[in-house]
Design a protein around this motif. Structure first.
Motif, PDB file in Angstrom:
ATOM      1  N   ASP A  76       2.253 -32.683 -16.621  1.00 14.24           N
ATOM      2  CA  ASP A  76       2.539 -31.492 -17.421  1.00 14.24           C
ATOM      3  C   ASP A  76       3.855 -30.847 -17.001  1.00 14.24           C
ATOM      4  O   ASP A  76       4.662 -30.446 -17.849  1.00 14.24           O
ATOM      5  CB  ASP A  76       1.387 -30.488 -17.308  1.00 14.24           C
ATOM      6  N   PHE A 103       1.088 -27.670 -22.602  1.00 16.75           N
ATOM      7  CA  PHE A 103       0.766 -28.920 -21.908  1.00 16.75           C
ATOM      8  C   PHE A 103      -0.434 -28.722 -20.998  1.00 16.75           C
ATOM      9  O   PHE A 103      -0.501 -27.749 -20.242  1.00 16.75           O
ATOM     10  CB  PHE A 103       1.938 -29.363 -21.015  1.00 16.75           C
ATOM     11  N   PRO A 157       1.881 -32.676 -26.056  1.00 19.54           N
ATOM     12  CA  PRO A 157       1.479 -31.262 -26.001  1.00 19.54           C
ATOM     13  C   PRO A 157       0.809 -30.812 -27.291  1.00 19.54           C
ATOM     14  O   PRO A 157       0.895 -31.476 -28.323  1.00 19.54           O
ATOM     15  CB  PRO A 157       2.817 -30.545 -25.827  1.00 19.54           C
TER      16      PRO A 157
END
Length: 114
Positions: free
Chosen positions: A93, A81, A68
């Motif tokens: 994600d 993300f 991230p």
């Protein structure tokens, strides 16, 4: 590599809303879709606990090979993300967002989430 990260595709808007609802639960608080990424800000009582969270998050991200964007300051960490190689949001994600939330739920990191 975790099989969930293989052959990933960008999710549709409907799929993103469905996954976001599942991730956040009935309260619909926490993760938000902001500028094409899943984003959540965590708060902590001090810098030490913030960095403990960041280090634990880094371990998870490295294990999943899905990293991230982070904005870290005293008592706060914002996590974002998205999946660059599909130019959107993917199941990876959501998987990693849930793994980050679990760091605080299972006591792996000291400090309350916001």
């Amino acid at each position: 590599m975790n099989p969930i990260h293989q052959n990933r595709k960008a999710l549709s808007a409907t799929q993103i809303v469905s996954q976001l609802t599942q991730l956040n639960g009935e309260n619909a608080q926490g993760w938000k879709l902001i500028d094409g990424a899943l984003e959540k800000t965590y708060t902590f009582p001090d810098f030490h606990r913030t960095m403990g969270f960041v280090n634990a998050l880094a371990w998870v991200a490295n294990r999943e090979d899905h990293h991230p964007d982070l904005a870290v300051s005293y008592g706060r960490c914002t996590v974002r993300f998205n999946t660059h190689d599909v130019d959107g949001i993917s199941v990876s994600d959501f998987f990693c967002a849930a793994a980050v939330d679990a760091l605080l739920q299972d006591g792996s990191v000291n400090g309350p989430a916001s």
